[in-house]
Every structure is written in C-alpha cells, then in structure tokens.
Design a protein around this motif. Structure first.
Motif, mmCIF file in Angstrom:
data_model
loop_
_atom_site.group_PDB
_atom_site.id
_atom_site.type_symbol
_atom_site.label_atom_id
_atom_site.label_comp_id
_atom_site.label_asym_id
_atom_site.label_seq_id
_atom_site.Cartn_x
_atom_site.Cartn_y
_atom_site.Cartn_z
ATOM 1 N N MET A 1 -8.909 -16.634 -5.266
ATOM 2 C CA MET A 1 -8.298 -15.315 -5.426
ATOM 3 C C MET A 1 -6.883 -15.342 -4.877
ATOM 4 S SD MET A 1 -9.673 -11.582 -4.173
ATOM 5 C CE MET A 1 -11.105 -11.697 -5.273
ATOM 6 N N GLU A 2 -5.948 -14.804 -5.660
ATOM 7 C CA GLU A 2 -4.542 -14.829 -5.287
ATOM 8 C C GLU A 2 -4.177 -13.590 -4.470
ATOM 9 O OE1 GLU A 2 -0.440 -16.085 -7.599
ATOM 10 O OE2 GLU A 2 -1.851 -14.772 -8.641
ATOM 11 N N VAL A 3 -3.530 -13.813 -3.332
ATOM 12 C CA VAL A 3 -3.034 -12.721 -2.500
ATOM 13 C C VAL A 3 -1.558 -12.521 -2.857
ATOM 14 C CG1 VAL A 3 -2.655 -11.857 -0.166
ATOM 15 C CG2 VAL A 3 -4.633 -13.321 -0.653
ATOM 16 N N ILE A 4 -1.223 -11.334 -3.353
ATOM 17 C CA ILE A 4 0.116 -11.082 -3.892
ATOM 18 C C ILE A 4 0.811 -9.996 -3.074
ATOM 19 C CG2 ILE A 4 1.428 -10.502 -5.963
ATOM 20 C CD1 ILE A 4 -1.151 -11.115 -7.583
ATOM 21 N N PRO A 5 1.871 -10.349 -2.348
ATOM 22 C CA PRO A 5 2.616 -9.329 -1.594
ATOM 23 C C PRO A 5 3.415 -8.440 -2.530
ATOM 24 C CG PRO A 5 3.714 -11.453 -1.420
ATOM 25 C CD PRO A 5 2.424 -11.700 -2.151
ATOM 26 N N ALA A 6 3.563 -7.170 -2.134
ATOM 27 C CA ALA A 6 4.244 -6.187 -2.973
ATOM 28 C C ALA A 6 5.548 -5.727 -2.345
ATOM 29 C CB ALA A 6 3.341 -4.982 -3.202
ATOM 30 N N ILE A 7 6.528 -5.515 -3.206
ATOM 31 C CA ILE A 7 7.772 -4.867 -2.804
ATOM 32 C C ILE A 7 7.993 -3.693 -3.742
ATOM 33 C CG2 ILE A 7 10.282 -5.058 -2.675
ATOM 34 C CD1 ILE A 7 9.992 -7.939 -1.867
ATOM 35 N N ASP A 8 8.089 -2.500 -3.175
ATOM 36 C CA ASP A 8 8.381 -1.299 -3.962
ATOM 37 C C ASP A 8 9.830 -0.922 -3.731
ATOM 38 O OD1 ASP A 8 5.776 -1.330 -4.716
ATOM 39 O OD2 ASP A 8 5.176 0.475 -3.630
ATOM 40 N N LEU A 9 10.561 -0.767 -4.818
ATOM 41 C CA LEU A 9 11.986 -0.455 -4.742
ATOM 42 C C LEU A 9 12.239 1.028 -5.003
ATOM 43 C CD1 LEU A 9 13.295 -3.436 -6.908
ATOM 44 C CD2 LEU A 9 13.350 -3.281 -4.414
ATOM 45 N N LEU A 10 12.952 1.649 -4.078
ATOM 46 C CA LEU A 10 13.346 3.042 -4.238
ATOM 47 C C LEU A 10 14.759 3.189 -3.683
ATOM 48 C CD1 LEU A 10 12.341 5.874 -5.148
ATOM 49 C CD2 LEU A 10 11.662 6.270 -2.774
ATOM 50 N N ALA A 11 15.689 3.570 -4.552
ATOM 51 C CA ALA A 11 17.098 3.697 -4.170
ATOM 52 C C ALA A 11 17.623 2.400 -3.549
ATOM 53 C CB ALA A 11 17.295 4.863 -3.205
ATOM 54 N N GLY A 12 17.173 1.274 -4.093
ATOM 55 C CA GLY A 12 17.668 -0.023 -3.648
ATOM 56 C C GLY A 12 17.055 -0.541 -2.372
ATOM 57 N N ARG A 13 16.072 0.191 -1.832
ATOM 58 C CA ARG A 13 15.450 -0.206 -0.569
ATOM 59 C C ARG A 13 13.999 -0.599 -0.772
ATOM 60 N NH1 ARG A 13 17.542 5.373 2.165
ATOM 61 N NH2 ARG A 13 19.647 4.729 2.782
ATOM 62 N N CYS A 14 13.468 -1.329 0.183
ATOM 63 C CA CYS A 14 12.057 -1.699 0.189
ATOM 64 C C CYS A 14 11.291 -0.603 0.917
ATOM 65 C CB CYS A 14 11.874 -3.045 0.890
ATOM 66 S SG CYS A 14 10.157 -3.538 1.085
ATOM 67 N N VAL A 15 10.413 0.103 0.180
ATOM 68 C CA VAL A 15 9.696 1.235 0.758
ATOM 69 C C VAL A 15 8.203 1.132 0.444
ATOM 70 C CG1 VAL A 15 11.737 2.661 0.350
ATOM 71 C CG2 VAL A 15 9.828 2.764 -1.267
ATOM 72 N N ARG A 16 7.437 2.023 1.059
ATOM 73 C CA ARG A 16 6.048 2.234 0.660
ATOM 74 C C ARG A 16 5.820 3.723 0.550
ATOM 75 N NH1 ARG A 16 3.992 -1.493 -1.872
ATOM 76 N NH2 ARG A 16 1.924 -0.641 -1.511
ATOM 77 N N LEU A 17 5.055 4.118 -0.464
ATOM 78 C CA LEU A 17 4.696 5.521 -0.637
ATOM 79 C C LEU A 17 3.282 5.747 -0.109
ATOM 80 C CD1 LEU A 17 5.892 6.251 -4.296
ATOM 81 C CD2 LEU A 17 7.214 6.353 -2.176
ATOM 82 N N TYR A 18 2.977 6.987 0.187
ATOM 83 C CA TYR A 18 1.623 7.365 0.594
ATOM 84 C C TYR A 18 0.970 8.084 -0.575
ATOM 85 C CZ TYR A 18 -2.228 9.419 3.266
ATOM 86 O OH TYR A 18 -3.488 9.775 3.732
ATOM 87 N N GLN A 19 -0.086 7.467 -1.120
ATOM 88 C CA GLN A 19 -0.805 8.012 -2.274
ATOM 89 C C GLN A 19 0.125 8.332 -3.449
ATOM 90 O OE1 GLN A 19 -3.099 11.313 -0.681
ATOM 91 N NE2 GLN A 19 -4.764 9.955 -0.091
ATOM 92 N N GLY A 20 1.160 7.488 -3.601
ATOM 93 C CA GLY A 20 2.070 7.654 -4.722
ATOM 94 C C GLY A 20 3.010 8.835 -4.620
#
Length: 256
Positions: A1-20
């Motif tokens: 099983m592949e473990v894939i790290p995520a990067i979410d881009l918002l306004a050019g920054r690396c962010v995370r959202l809560y429940q989208g």
C-alpha cells in the motif's frame, strides 16, 4: 500500500482545510516547494497536489507553483482541482504531471471522463468526495444527489484510480471511514486510494484490512503537518505490514 503525502494549495501557500471549509484553513508553510522536497526526501514515492483555488474557481489557478514542483521533484505527482475540460488536463500533462484527478466532471459530464480515460489510459484518477454518502462537487461547495457507490460503478476501467474522501473526516484527525471505503471498494475493480481522517499509524494499518478489496493507497495530510504521523515510519510500517502480523490491540508505540 502506497502512503502518499498531500499538499493543498491556497493562495500560493501550503494549507489544510477542516472538513473542506475554506473559512477554516490553516497555513502550514508559505513555500509549497520546500514541503514537496521534504516529503520526497523522507521517502515518498508519489505526491498528491490539490489546487484548492482551482477547485473553487473551476480552472487551474496555481499553475506556476505546480510547474515548479513537478519540474523539481523526481517522484511522480498527481494533481487535482478545477480540471473540468480536456484542455486543462492536457496542460498538466504537458507540465510533466503523471496523473490528473477529476472530480466534478465525473458527476456533471461523465462522458468526458470516459473520453479522458480512453485517451489517457491509467493517467486519470477520479476523485469521489462524499458527504453522507453523496458526491460533493465544485470544491466541496455543492452536494449532488449521486451516491458515491453508484458513481464508482460507472467509472471506466481505464481509470488509474478512485480517490475516495469522506469530507466529514477530512482534516479532522478522527480516523478513516473504513465501512464506507469497504462498500465503495466492493463495487469496483479500479484501485482505490483512501483519503480523509488519518491521524496515526494505527489508522494507516487499519487500512490493510481492505487491501484485498483493492484499497492500495492512502493520502495523508494534516497528520503529517501536525507531527502525529512520521512519513518515514508510516512508509516502513505500511510497506512491511501484513494484516496477519498485526496484533489485534496494536498501538502507535509498538510501531515506533
């Protein structure tokens, strides 16, 4: 099983959202390339990159950042967010993106998704993002009447993967929705990648129980950024893990 790290881009920054929720974003790094290199150096075999601005606007927004990351890394990159026509998908492939992720069009224009899978076999992943079992679209801002399992059954077998996200768990660190993953994986022969809620090595190892159904990857985001999961340890644990070797009452300390 592949473990894939995520990067979410918002306004050019690396962010995370809560429940989208775009109103509940947390900035983790101003330099997404720095983060991408960090995950590659820790052993990632693939990077999951989401253009949140693109998902909201319906067209790729952070194209320059995506281009820089893809050109710098040596591992494959899969990209989603705002890919709602063939031109947008081709533009990413021309940048060197290995896999394009489509979501909204799978509901609104399924014929286009079938066409993309035919033209680009094993290079199109379909993101199925569900809220209470129903598929959400347009950056999770709208919820359709389509059941996630019904959509999974209709996807072309030339798709590279289905990326299943339980929105209610995304960014919450409360664990994956194993039952929903199981139900979805049972109705399709396409490989399934789990996403949403991962908080520990225990959560990651729990997914091994679904590997026989075709769940062969997992995307990890907030748990990496908050230090709850170490990527090197996660890759080693999942890579070496056999479900019969995992004690019924395993805990994170046993895997350290």
């Amino acid at each position: 099983m592949e473990v894939i790290p995520a990067i979410d881009l918002l306004a050019g920054r690396c962010v995370r959202l809560y429940q989208g929720d775009y109103e509940q974003s947390q900035i983790f790094n101003e330099n997404p390339l720095e983060v991408a290199l960090q995950w590659q150096n820790q052993g990632a075999t693939r990077l999951h990159l989401v253009d949140l601005d693109g998902a909201k606007e319906g067209t790729t927004v952070n194209l320059d950042i995506i281009k820089t990351i893809v050109e710098t890394l040596t591992i494959p990159v899969q990209v989603g967010g705002g890919l709602r026509d063939r031109i947008s998908v081709e533009r990413l492939f021309n940048l060197g993106v290995e896999r394009a992720i489509v979501g909204t069009v799978a509901v609104e224009n399924p014929d286009l998704v079938t066409e993309l899978c035919e033209v680009f076999p094993n290079k199109i992943a379909v993101g199925i993002d569900a809220r209470d079992g129903k598929v959400a679209t347009k950056g999770w801002l709208e919820t359709s009447t389509v059941e996630a399992t019904d959509l999974a059954q209709k996807i072309s077998n030339k798709a590279a993967a289905i990326i299943y996200t339980d929105i209610s768990r995304d960014g919450t660190l409360i664990g994956p929705n194993l039952e929903a993953l199981k139900e979805l994986a049972k109705v399709t022969d396409i490989p399934v990648i789990a996403s949403g809620g991962i908080s520990s090595l225990t959560d990651l190892l729990s997914l091994l129980s679904l590997e026989y159904l075709g769940v062969n990857g997992v995307i990890v985001g907030k748990a990496l950024y908050t230090g709850k999961v170490d990527l090197k340890e996660a890759i080693a644990a999942i890579g070496n893990g056999r479900i019969q070797d995992i004690p019924l009452n395993f805990d994170d300390s046993a895997m350290a």
